[in-house]
Design an enzyme around this catalytic site. Structure first.
Site, PDB file in Angstrom:
ATOM      1  N   GLY A 145       0.835  -1.199   0.000  1.00 38.36           N
ATOM      2  CA  GLY A 145       0.000   0.000   0.000  1.00 38.36           C
ATOM      3  C   GLY A 145       0.862   1.239   0.000  1.00 38.36           C
ATOM      4  N   GLU A 199      -3.256  15.289  -6.354  1.00 40.95           N
ATOM      5  CA  GLU A 199      -4.144  14.212  -5.901  1.00 40.95           C
ATOM      6  C   GLU A 199      -4.579  14.438  -4.460  1.00 40.95           C
ATOM      7  OE1 GLU A 199      -4.275   9.332  -5.391  1.00 40.95           O
ATOM      8  OE2 GLU A 199      -2.611  10.279  -6.477  1.00 40.95           O
ATOM      9  N   GLY A 219     -31.539   8.865  16.471  1.00 41.01           N
ATOM     10  CA  GLY A 219     -31.761   7.583  15.810  1.00 41.01           C
ATOM     11  C   GLY A 219     -31.940   7.698  14.313  1.00 41.01           C
ATOM     12  N   ASN A 275      -3.014   9.016   6.345  1.00 41.02           N
ATOM     13  CA  ASN A 275      -2.721  10.216   7.134  1.00 41.02           C
ATOM     14  C   ASN A 275      -1.458  10.061   7.969  1.00 41.02           C
ATOM     15  OD1 ASN A 275      -4.914  11.379   5.981  1.00 41.02           O
ATOM     16  ND2 ASN A 275      -6.121  11.588   7.848  1.00 41.02           N
TER      17      ASN A 275
END
Length: 383
Positions: free
Chosen positions: A132, A245, A343, A369
């Site tokens: 990744g 990006e 709710g 991050n």
């Protein structure tokens, strides 16, 4: 009314036209697209017809020759509809700019006109099942064999993986290179290339309308003419484009935060408890005052970065700050706003529920991050 200092009357008209188009052609259908887990290609074609795909592309290739400021408007208005339209921004502002910047004339003539009409829908294939954030350690290889590269490997979490038909694939053309990043190159791989297959559509927690898939390459023969730029320069090309990006990701999260604040304000003013609106309770007022302050801070910071980016300035450190802080803040805001909805906030029919499940991934893609904080720290002279 102009939203940013850099906006002209042309920007305002462009935004109004896009907003009206989306209100008619996207908003009424968006919930169905969420259920279908894909945006129809017919909608992409409509975007192309209206001039909302890749408006920055030079007129010589069928574009409008506009700057990134129009991409900002498209990104914001798409996000207001829903995060599932993220694939349009990826196509416009992330993938196609690689072809514009590093493609040769033949590649530009071959693909850019189709990118504007949606005959070509693009994706970028970086992430692998085992790789990744550590991009230099990708395992997908592309070994030269005469006039072809033989590509083997697997990519995952690929935005536009279902609708896409042209993928910017990050490969190792020199697996033995040291340091590792010097062996990375970029190949443009078309759907239908022998040895290239699409895997299953991935079932995500959120962003359901945005199609995400796996890609497989098994002795895939890619013409050598599909090499983007120079062999071995792929990593530097990626680093150059990541600034925009990450700015796009921060922009989407900021827009989501503004949308969540607006819908929650409307809700607390109309919803009553104990004989009065819940907006009259001090806790509600304090929470929304805090959220409004964070939203304004994010907007001001982002506007300055957009202006600097348009001026061609290097803003890697600040854009890393924006990507990390604005996406984290949006995630906090989604939880606070859902709580204020009570709710009903947990019901799919309320947009805040969708925002709550859509926003967390912004802290992960385009560089986690944690990676953003490492970049910031490194550029502060630490580590």
């Amino acid at each position: 009314m102009a939203r940013y200092r850099f906006e002209t009357d042309e920007h305002v008209l462009f935004r109004e036209t896009l907003r009206k188009f989306l209100a008619k052609e996207a908003v009424p259908h968006y919930e169905q697209w969420e259920r279908d887990k894909v945006i129809p290609v017919s909608f992409w074609k409509q975007l192309g017809e209206m001039g909302f795909l890749c408006p920055q592309v030079e007129e010589a290739y069928g574009g409008l020759g506009l700057d990134f400021s129009y991409g900002v408007i498209i990104g914001e208005e798409m996000e207001r509809v829903g995060a599932g339209l993220t694939g349009v921004g990826l196509h416009n502002d992330i993938v196609v700019p690689y072809i514009e910047s590093f493609g040769n004339e033949a590649q530009k003539q071959r693909w850019l006109p189709g990118c504007i009409t949606a005959d070509v829908i693009t994706g970028v294939a970086m992430t692998e099942p085992g790789t990744g954030s550590d991009l230099a350690s990708i395992q997908t290889t592309a070994i030269k064999d005469g006039e072809f590269y033989i590509v083997n490997g697997q990519k995952t979490f690929i935005t536009n993986g279902v609708n896409g038909n042209l993928f910017l694939v990050v490969v190792k053309t020199d697996p033995a290179a040291q340091p590792k990043h010097r062996g990375i190159s970029l190949l443009l791989v078309e759907e239908g290339t022998p040895g290239f297959t699409k895997g299953r559509q991935l079932d995500k927690v959120g962003m359901h309308a945005q199609d995400t898939a796996e890609l497989y390459f098994e002795d895939c023969r890619v013409p050598a003419r599909n090499l983007l730029g120079e062999e071995g320069k792929g990593f530097s090309y990626l680093m150059e484009k990541l600034q925009q990006e990450r700015l796009v990701v921060a922009l989407s999260a900021q827009t989501a935060s503004e949308d969540m604040l607006a819908m929650t304000l409307d809700y607390v003013k109309s919803r009553e408890a104990f004989g009065k609106s819940i907006g009259s309770f001090q806790n509600t007022q304090f929470k929304l005052a805090e959220i409004a302050t964070k939203v304004e801070l994010g907007k001001a910071f982002l506007e300055s970065l957009i202006e600097d980016h348009l001026a061609g300035k290097e803003i890697v450190t600040k854009v890393s700050m924006a990507k990390y802080w604005i996406t984290e803040t949006a995630r906090e805001i989604s939880a606070e706003c859902m709580q204020l909805h009570g709710g009903y906030g947990y019901m799919e029919e309320y947009k805040i529920a969708r925002r709550y499940r859509d926003i967390p991934v912004a802290s992960i893609y385009a560089g986690t991050n944690e990676i953003m904080k490492l970049i910031i720290a490194k550029n502060m002279g630490l580590g």
